[in-house]
Design a protein around this motif. Sequence first.
Motif, PDB file in Angstrom:
ATOM      1  N   UNK A 196       5.831   1.944 -19.549  1.00 40.25           N
ATOM      2  CA  UNK A 196       5.636   3.207 -19.290  1.00 40.25           C
ATOM      3  C   UNK A 196       4.213   3.373 -18.596  1.00 40.25           C
ATOM      4  N   UNK A 197       4.161   4.276 -17.551  1.00 36.82           N
ATOM      5  CA  UNK A 197       2.896   4.489 -16.625  1.00 36.82           C
ATOM      6  C   UNK A 197       3.295   4.090 -15.270  1.00 36.82           C
ATOM      7  N   UNK A 198       4.219   3.223 -15.009  1.00 45.96           N
ATOM      8  CA  UNK A 198       4.451   2.677 -13.899  1.00 45.96           C
ATOM      9  C   UNK A 198       5.309   3.674 -13.083  1.00 45.96           C
ATOM     10  N   UNK A 199       5.221   3.776 -11.890  1.00 45.66           N
ATOM     11  CA  UNK A 199       6.055   4.704 -11.009  1.00 45.66           C
ATOM     12  C   UNK A 199       5.884   4.163  -9.349  1.00 45.66           C
ATOM     13  N   UNK A 200       7.026   4.549  -8.818  1.00 45.84           N
ATOM     14  CA  UNK A 200       6.849   4.150  -7.384  1.00 45.84           C
ATOM     15  C   UNK A 200       7.551   5.119  -6.350  1.00 45.84           C
ATOM     16  N   UNK A 201       7.013   5.069  -5.486  1.00 49.48           N
ATOM     17  CA  UNK A 201       7.602   6.160  -4.345  1.00 49.48           C
ATOM     18  C   UNK A 201       7.927   5.542  -3.073  1.00 49.48           C
ATOM     19  N   UNK A 202       9.188   5.590  -2.531  1.00 46.97           N
ATOM     20  CA  UNK A 202       9.298   4.730  -1.012  1.00 46.97           C
ATOM     21  C   UNK A 202       8.724   5.509   0.109  1.00 46.97           C
ATOM     22  N   UNK A 203       8.113   4.859   1.222  1.00 49.62           N
ATOM     23  CA  UNK A 203       7.704   5.412   2.134  1.00 49.62           C
ATOM     24  C   UNK A 203       8.605   4.863   3.483  1.00 49.62           C
ATOM     25  N   UNK A 204       8.977   6.063   4.097  1.00 55.22           N
ATOM     26  CA  UNK A 204       9.729   5.656   5.270  1.00 55.22           C
ATOM     27  C   UNK A 204       9.236   5.289   6.313  1.00 55.22           C
ATOM     28  N   UNK A 205       9.464   4.278   7.063  1.00 55.19           N
ATOM     29  CA  UNK A 205       8.726   3.652   8.171  1.00 55.19           C
ATOM     30  C   UNK A 205       9.382   4.317   9.529  1.00 55.19           C
ATOM     31  N   UNK A 206       8.815   4.061  10.492  1.00 55.99           N
ATOM     32  CA  UNK A 206       9.168   4.496  11.729  1.00 55.99           C
ATOM     33  C   UNK A 206      10.493   3.766  12.294  1.00 55.99           C
ATOM     34  N   UNK A 207      10.765   2.833  11.714  1.00 52.21           N
ATOM     35  CA  UNK A 207      12.147   1.969  12.113  1.00 52.21           C
ATOM     36  C   UNK A 207      13.151   2.477  11.259  1.00 52.21           C
ATOM     37  N   UNK A 360       9.563  -2.562  13.615  1.00 52.64           N
ATOM     38  CA  UNK A 360       9.063  -3.192  12.239  1.00 52.64           C
ATOM     39  C   UNK A 360       8.086  -4.210  12.456  1.00 52.64           C
ATOM     40  N   UNK A 361       8.028  -4.932  13.340  1.00 56.15           N
ATOM     41  CA  UNK A 361       7.160  -5.837  13.596  1.00 56.15           C
ATOM     42  C   UNK A 361       5.727  -5.520  13.799  1.00 56.15           C
ATOM     43  N   UNK A 362       5.390  -3.937  14.210  1.00 54.65           N
ATOM     44  CA  UNK A 362       4.107  -3.763  14.471  1.00 54.65           C
ATOM     45  C   UNK A 362       3.324  -4.078  13.173  1.00 54.65           C
TER      46      UNK A 362
END
Length: 386
Positions: A196-207, A360-362
């Motif tokens: 409990x207390x751990x959450x995550x949110x995705x980050x969309x990349x430029x690729x 992606x490799x930036x």
Amino acid sequence: MTDLLNSAEDQAFRQEIRDFVSAELHPETRAKVSRGAPMTRDDFARWQESLHAKGWVAPAWPKEHGGPGWTARERIVADEELFRLHTPPLPGFGLKMIGPILIQFGSPEQQQRFLPRILSGEDWWCQGFSEPGAGSDLASLKTKAERTEGGWLVSGSKTWTTYAQYANWIFCLVRTDPEVKKQEGISMMLIDMSLPGVSRRPIRLMDGTEEVNEIFLDQVFVPDDLVVGEINKGWTYAKALLEHERFGIGGIGRSKHLLQRVREAAQSTGRADDPEIANALDTLEIDVMAIEATTLRLLAAVEAGVKIGAETSLLKIRGTEIQQALTELMLDIAGPAALPTRDSVGVQEPFENAMYQFLNWRKLSIYGGSNEIQRSILATQVLGLK
């Protein structure tokens, strides 16, 4: 390309690897890697299972902890051959980062609990270092741990957390003493991501992918037995971990594999004789040979008991620069062919993932400590500049 690792023993070892890969690597996974396409969790898990059964999943680990007992030379040969054979490079957060740190600094109980599950792939780890306001300056992190009965309550956030969407454990740097010099008040903790207390949110990349995430920690309880080593010694463990990481970031096998792909692309498009393309390919080949020789020299020193520190920053800088230059050259060769047209569903070989890899490799020159920070480390710790 001239090969520095081509003795009779090297060739016999390469053949053993070829035979194993031929028998074990799933054709669909091989095809994805050969095209430079994104990998799924199943791709990684399936290949790790095969490597684990063979005893090859953790090349740098001591034999007593489940490693194969390879020399530094054998590890580089294996890395090169596995890339050449289009095997997926396994995410290193467990095998190359927290695993070696637990071997070096962890308690016997932590080693017994976690190391076998890292090898088997039962536990998938991610790294909780970077924060929204503390990119390459890890010492300025704000995530805090407050003492409570039997452990700590951790609150804060982490960002750019690669493959956290797959992870069930995260190793974190947290501030346990705000009153001392900032590097001296940090600890390393192991956190179960199902708590409990751990959450995550995705980050969309430029690729177009979502391979990195934000992690939020809200009063997450971490028992004392999941603190790595001593309280307030996390900065020491983080530096050791990053040294392990930077040996791998040099990416000799990956660079050789991509260099061959770029050469083949130049030949298939009739641009291999273009003086500018030919010169770029030859220059990059020399660069790859140079970083391979440097890596061999440093690994041999480590095996001889020499302590290596800031020198690994050189591998990180040059290795990532070479890999990025290769993706740029692939785009130069492809030109408009790297982009989909109105009349086709997507881009055709050999350029179908050229744009994805370029974008992606930036990240390569940023993660593991940005290249700008690495240059500062070399200037102060190796050259003695102020």
